[in-house]
Design a protein around this motif. Structure first.
Motif, PDB file in Angstrom:
ATOM      1  N   LEU A   9      80.432   4.046  86.252  1.00 50.00           N
ATOM      2  CA  LEU A   9      80.106   3.062  87.292  1.00 50.00           C
ATOM      3  C   LEU A   9      80.304   3.614  88.711  1.00 50.00           C
ATOM      4  N   THR A  10      81.438   4.234  88.973  1.00 53.77           N
ATOM      5  CA  THR A  10      81.799   4.544  90.359  1.00 53.77           C
ATOM      6  C   THR A  10      80.895   5.589  90.992  1.00 53.77           C
ATOM      7  N   ASP A  11      80.517   6.607  90.205  1.00 53.00           N
ATOM      8  CA  ASP A  11      79.702   7.676  90.790  1.00 53.00           C
ATOM      9  C   ASP A  11      78.397   7.926  90.044  1.00 53.00           C
ATOM     10  N   GLY A  12      78.177   7.199  88.957  1.00 55.75           N
ATOM     11  CA  GLY A  12      76.925   7.332  88.215  1.00 55.75           C
ATOM     12  C   GLY A  12      76.839   8.563  87.332  1.00 55.75           C
ATOM     13  N   LEU A  13      77.872   9.396  87.346  1.00 57.13           N
ATOM     14  CA  LEU A  13      77.789  10.641  86.577  1.00 57.13           C
ATOM     15  C   LEU A  13      77.699  10.358  85.076  1.00 57.13           C
ATOM     16  N   VAL A  14      77.077  11.293  84.364  1.00 58.26           N
ATOM     17  CA  VAL A  14      76.921  11.155  82.919  1.00 58.26           C
ATOM     18  C   VAL A  14      78.270  11.420  82.250  1.00 58.26           C
ATOM     19  N   HIS A  52      83.470  -4.316  80.916  1.00 60.33           N
ATOM     20  CA  HIS A  52      84.585  -4.215  81.871  1.00 60.33           C
ATOM     21  C   HIS A  52      84.222  -3.364  83.089  1.00 60.33           C
ATOM     22  N   CYS A  53      82.933  -3.088  83.243  1.00 54.78           N
ATOM     23  CA  CYS A  53      82.433  -2.389  84.434  1.00 54.78           C
ATOM     24  C   CYS A  53      83.070  -1.005  84.627  1.00 54.78           C
ATOM     25  N   ILE A  54      83.221  -0.295  83.518  1.00 51.68           N
ATOM     26  CA  ILE A  54      83.697   1.091  83.605  1.00 51.68           C
ATOM     27  C   ILE A  54      82.497   2.039  83.526  1.00 51.68           C
ATOM     28  N   VAL A  55      81.562   1.702  82.636  1.00 53.27           N
ATOM     29  CA  VAL A  55      80.353   2.523  82.492  1.00 53.27           C
ATOM     30  C   VAL A  55      79.117   1.623  82.476  1.00 53.27           C
ATOM     31  N   ILE A  56      77.956   2.275  82.547  1.00 54.84           N
ATOM     32  CA  ILE A  56      76.674   1.567  82.508  1.00 54.84           C
ATOM     33  C   ILE A  56      75.852   2.111  81.343  1.00 54.84           C
ATOM     34  N   ASP A  57      75.269   1.186  80.609  1.00 60.14           N
ATOM     35  CA  ASP A  57      74.286   1.502  79.576  1.00 60.14           C
ATOM     36  C   ASP A  57      74.747   2.559  78.563  1.00 60.14           C
ATOM     37  N   PRO A  58      75.821   2.310  77.845  1.00 58.52           N
ATOM     38  CA  PRO A  58      76.206   3.273  76.799  1.00 58.52           C
ATOM     39  C   PRO A  58      75.181   3.288  75.667  1.00 58.52           C
ATOM     40  N   ASN A  59      74.913   4.482  75.173  1.00 58.97           N
ATOM     41  CA  ASN A  59      73.918   4.642  74.109  1.00 58.97           C
ATOM     42  C   ASN A  59      74.353   5.695  73.118  1.00 58.97           C
TER      43      ASN A  59
ATOM     44  N   GLU B  14      74.159  -6.637 109.681  1.00 54.38           N
ATOM     45  CA  GLU B  14      74.458  -7.728 108.739  1.00 54.38           C
ATOM     46  C   GLU B  14      74.148  -7.308 107.314  1.00 54.38           C
ATOM     47  N   ARG B  15      73.019  -6.609 107.189  1.00 54.05           N
ATOM     48  CA  ARG B  15      72.600  -6.176 105.853  1.00 54.05           C
ATOM     49  C   ARG B  15      73.604  -5.184 105.249  1.00 54.05           C
ATOM     50  N   VAL B  16      74.093  -4.263 106.058  1.00 53.32           N
ATOM     51  CA  VAL B  16      75.065  -3.273 105.563  1.00 53.32           C
ATOM     52  C   VAL B  16      76.350  -3.982 105.134  1.00 53.32           C
ATOM     53  N   LYS B  17      76.801  -4.928 105.941  1.00 53.77           N
ATOM     54  CA  LYS B  17      78.016  -5.692 105.604  1.00 53.77           C
ATOM     55  C   LYS B  17      77.839  -6.422 104.272  1.00 53.77           C
ATOM     56  N   GLN B  18      76.669  -7.016 104.130  1.00 46.04           N
ATOM     57  CA  GLN B  18      76.374  -7.764 102.910  1.00 46.04           C
ATOM     58  C   GLN B  18      76.425  -6.832 101.693  1.00 46.04           C
ATOM     59  N   PHE B  19      75.815  -5.654 101.819  1.00 46.27           N
ATOM     60  CA  PHE B  19      75.797  -4.719 100.697  1.00 46.27           C
ATOM     61  C   PHE B  19      77.204  -4.191 100.406  1.00 46.27           C
ATOM     62  N   ASP B  20      77.979  -3.995 101.450  1.00 43.01           N
ATOM     63  CA  ASP B  20      79.368  -3.556 101.291  1.00 43.01           C
ATOM     64  C   ASP B  20      80.125  -4.548 100.390  1.00 43.01           C
ATOM     65  N   ARG B  21      79.929  -5.830 100.666  1.00 43.17           N
ATOM     66  CA  ARG B  21      80.607  -6.851  99.853  1.00 43.17           C
ATOM     67  C   ARG B  21      80.090  -6.850  98.411  1.00 43.17           C
ATOM     68  N   GLN B  22      78.787  -6.639  98.267  1.00 45.16           N
ATOM     69  CA  GLN B  22      78.214  -6.621  96.911  1.00 45.16           C
ATOM     70  C   GLN B  22      78.776  -5.449  96.103  1.00 45.16           C
ATOM     71  N   VAL B  23      78.899  -4.281  96.759  1.00 46.54           N
ATOM     72  CA  VAL B  23      79.444  -3.104  96.073  1.00 46.54           C
ATOM     73  C   VAL B  23      80.911  -3.344  95.701  1.00 46.54           C
ATOM     74  N   THR B  24      81.649  -3.939  96.619  1.00 39.53           N
ATOM     75  CA  THR B  24      83.057  -4.239  96.333  1.00 39.53           C
ATOM     76  C   THR B  24      83.178  -5.137  95.107  1.00 39.53           C
ATOM     77  N   ARG B  25      82.323  -6.141  95.044  1.00 37.48           N
ATOM     78  CA  ARG B  25      82.358  -7.063  93.896  1.00 37.48           C
ATOM     79  C   ARG B  25      81.958  -6.350  92.607  1.00 37.48           C
ATOM     80  N   ARG B  26      80.994  -5.466  92.697  1.00 41.25           N
ATOM     81  CA  ARG B  26      80.576  -4.712  91.509  1.00 41.25           C
ATOM     82  C   ARG B  26      81.715  -3.803  91.022  1.00 41.25           C
ATOM     83  N   LEU B  27      82.346  -3.114  91.955  1.00 39.68           N
ATOM     84  CA  LEU B  27      83.426  -2.190  91.571  1.00 39.68           C
ATOM     85  C   LEU B  27      84.635  -2.950  91.030  1.00 39.68           C
TER      86      LEU B  27
END
Lengths: 86, 557
Positions: A9-14, A52-59, B14-27
């Motif tokens: 997830l964090t860096d996209g690496l394989v 758990h958002c550690i990896v993407i698309d395991p196959n 605004e767009r960069v701030k918005q994406f920053d928050r989206q990435v934080t939520r994803r991580l």
């Protein structure tokens, strides 16, 4: 023989699913699955890491073991494992 | 160049701030990949085979040296030291980390660059002639209209969720270097009988799985109606586009199925309704944007014909380069210079960070600090004094950017292919490399002349293979890579789609096949004929014979 491949997830690496239940960017550290029961169990664990958002698309991918080292049989997955050829 | 006003700056911040928050939520695990994917794509962030890939817009291919230096900095700091210039005049970074992308977007915003709408089902980067503003053959600089369309289409609420992506290209020259006929909308500048400037509008062109040459939907439209006419086209597409089938969702399919006459009827009806509304561009707005594209302060110079002849006589390398890589300028004493990103051993379009910095320095010194990106994956300095050419050539030669191969066999368009791209079926970069190594002799390349080879690693055709004089398409056949050749394609003002030559070939056979096609062309060509001219005169059969001979042409793939 199969291995479980994904992108981190964090860096996209394989990455490859390992014996210890983690992930490694080194295919040599990945677990080679030879048993169907293991396949189900390990793939479920890998999918759980996706949830758990550690990896993407395991196959699961087919591999051959040559001189003790696993190598994906499909060219696409071999490029993912070893990097761009050019 | 266009400079951001307070609206642009605010919107991007605004767009960069918005994406920053989206990435934080994803991580943090608050968003799944399915939820996050459309959000990251709206900001140009893909997940490719090996890593995340960030596609950064270069609006209509125009860059300042400050922006190029920032591209270099990003390549060094967040990537693996290089970037890749694409067939849509953009730059891509192949190895960025998700956690770094908000900061990268902030760094880009500081120099007025974004990745907004470089992906997703929206209006993408508006592309244009890389020589815009300097070309001797243009009627007017098309970039002002590109900029108008950019401002209109960025984050447009009605057109942010189109059935599929949407590409617009604009040319101000009758000699089309922007491939407008293979875009969803192509705008070709014309003068009408009264001498007024306007546009011919093409619609429904495109490459990919089902390629089409665009149809003229309107012969001529006044500049003040450009936005309303584009809006009418987009609105009809938005209503009728096939959202049920991704392979049939582009406007070209709707135009083909409905017929251009019916599509025109719907567009004209919509346009009649809106044309005199708020989208009619006031003269003062046209003037305001036009001022950003005012020509640089050219020196009053005469052409340096004698000097250049003398320098060429003394230096064969300079002579070849000048003939191949430089182009006539609209202002006397100046010339347009092309930097070919086609060095042997490097993927077409790739450039490392140090070279980017060096290019920025040369742009400042020799071309008013401006750089252009072409859809053929080269760069240009469009305002170079003729008296500086020799010095510039020496500097470019040291950087390996002076290979005199513009529009020659080695000047290939090449997508990233299976070495990087998650959609690809076959590798395209090694094919380009094989061909490049096969044709190393500059005299031989000059003798062959203009021959554009375009390579794609899959049917999506990012490498424009359908419109290559020779097109090469990588396909997967039972796990093996094969390459199908097409001949006779072109993306210029006489655009045509290539004809398939025969069965696919294994990688090892491609250079021999290209050599056989070229040998046959050389034996058939008449005085002054380019490859494409000869092909159009003699047809495909002599070339089939050259490549396949008596072999079963249906075998293999």
């Amino acid at each position: 023989m199969q291995m479980i491949i994904a992108n981190r997830l964090t860096d996209g690496l394989v990455v490859f699913y390992t014996d210890g239940g983690g992930w490694s960017v080194d295919i040599a550290e990945g677990i080679v699955i030879t048993d169907e029961a293991d396949e189900d169990r390990l793939f479920k664990a890998a999918k759980s890491d996706e949830e758990h958002c550690i990896v993407i698309d395991p196959n699961l991918i087919d591999v051959a073991v040559e001189e003790g080292s696993p190598r994906p049989t499909a060219i696409r997955e071999a490029i993912r494992a070893f990097g761009p050829t050019a | 160049m266009y400079r951001y006003d307070e609206f642009d700056q605010k919107l991007i911040a605004e767009r960069v701030k918005q994406f920053d928050r989206q990435v934080t939520r994803r991580l943090a695990g608050e968003l799944t990949e399915d939820q996050f994917k459309p959000l990251r794509l709206m900001n140009g962030l893909y997940l490719q085979l090996h890593a995340y890939m960030l596609r950064v817009n270069v609006p209509y291919g125009t860059l300042g040296s400050k922006q190029m230096r920032r591209f270099a900095e990003i390549a060094r700091k967040y990537d693996r030291g290089y970037g890749h210039f694409t067939t849509r005049q953009n730059i891509q970074y192949n190895w960025v980390k998700l956690e770094d992308t908000p900061q990268i977007l902030k760094d880009l915003a500081e120099v007025e660059v974004t990745a907004i709408q470089s992906s997703g089902n929206c209006v993408r980067n508006i592309t244009s002639d890389q020589y815009a503003g300097s070309a001797k053959d243009e009627l007017a600089d098309p970039r002002m209209y590109c900029e108008l369309l950019r401002q209109y289409s960025v984050l447009h609420p009605e057109f942010s969720y189109l059935p599929r992506k949407f590409k617009i290209a604009v040319t101000g020259s009758p000699n089309d270097r922007a491939a407008v006929a293979v875009h969803d909308i192509g705008l070709r500048m014309h003068l009408n009988e009264a001498g007024a400037l306007g546009f011919e509008v093409l619609v429904g062109g495109g490459l990919g799985r089902l390629p089409y040459i665009g149809h003229t939907i309107r012969d001529w439209i006044e500049p003040e109606h450009i936005l309303s006419y584009v809006e009418a086209i987009l609105r009809v597409y938005n209503m009728h586009g096939r959202r049920d089938n991704i392979h049939k969702a582009r406007i070209k399919i709707i135009v083909a199925q409905m017929g251009i006459d019916k599509y025109r009827e719907l567009v004209e009806a919509e346009w009649e309704r809106i044309k005199d509304g708020p989208l009619q561009v006031p003269d003062e707005e046209i003037e305001r944007i036009e001022n950003y594209f005012a020509p640089p302060q050219y020196d009053a110079l005469e052409d340096e014909t004698e000097l250049l002849l003398a320098q060429s006589a003394d230096n064969a390398g300079f002579d070849r380069w000048q003939k191949s890589n430089t182009v006539e300028h609209k202002v006397s004493g100046y010339r347009i210079v092309n930097l070919t990103l086609k060095a042997i051993g490097l993927p077409p379009g790739d450039m490392d960070a140090d070279t980017m910095d060096a290019v920025a320095d040369l742009a400042d010194r020799y071309s008013f600090g401006e750089i252009r990106v072409s859809h053929r994956q080269n760069l240009s300095f469009v305002d170079v004094r003729q008296r500086d050419l020799l010095e510039l050539w020496k500097a470019l030669d040291e950087l390996k950017l002076a290979r005199p191969v513009l529009d020659a066999v080695s000047d290939m368009i090449c997508c990233p292919g299976l070495d990087y791209c998650a959609l690809a079926n076959a590798r395209s970069i090694p094919i380009a490399d094989d061909i490049n190594r096969r044709f190393v002799d500059i005299d031989e390349l000059a003798d062959i002349g203009e021959l554009k080879i375009n390579i794609s690693g899959c049917m999506n055709a990012c490498g424009h293979h359908h419109v290559g004089h020779i097109g090469i398409l990588g396909v997967d056949k039972r796990g093996e890579e094969f390459f199908q050749l097409t001949l006779g394609g072109s993306s210029d003002q006489n655009a045509s789609l290539g004809d398939r030559l025969g069965p696919g070939l294994p990688q090892a056979d491609v250079p021999d096949a290209i050599a056989a096609i070229i040998d046959r062309y050389k034996s058939l060509r008449e005085q002054g004929e380019r490859f494409l001219d000869t092909y159009r005169r003699v047809g495909i059969e002599p070339f089939k014979d050259a490549v396949y001979g008596d072999k079963d042409r249906k075998a293999v793939a």
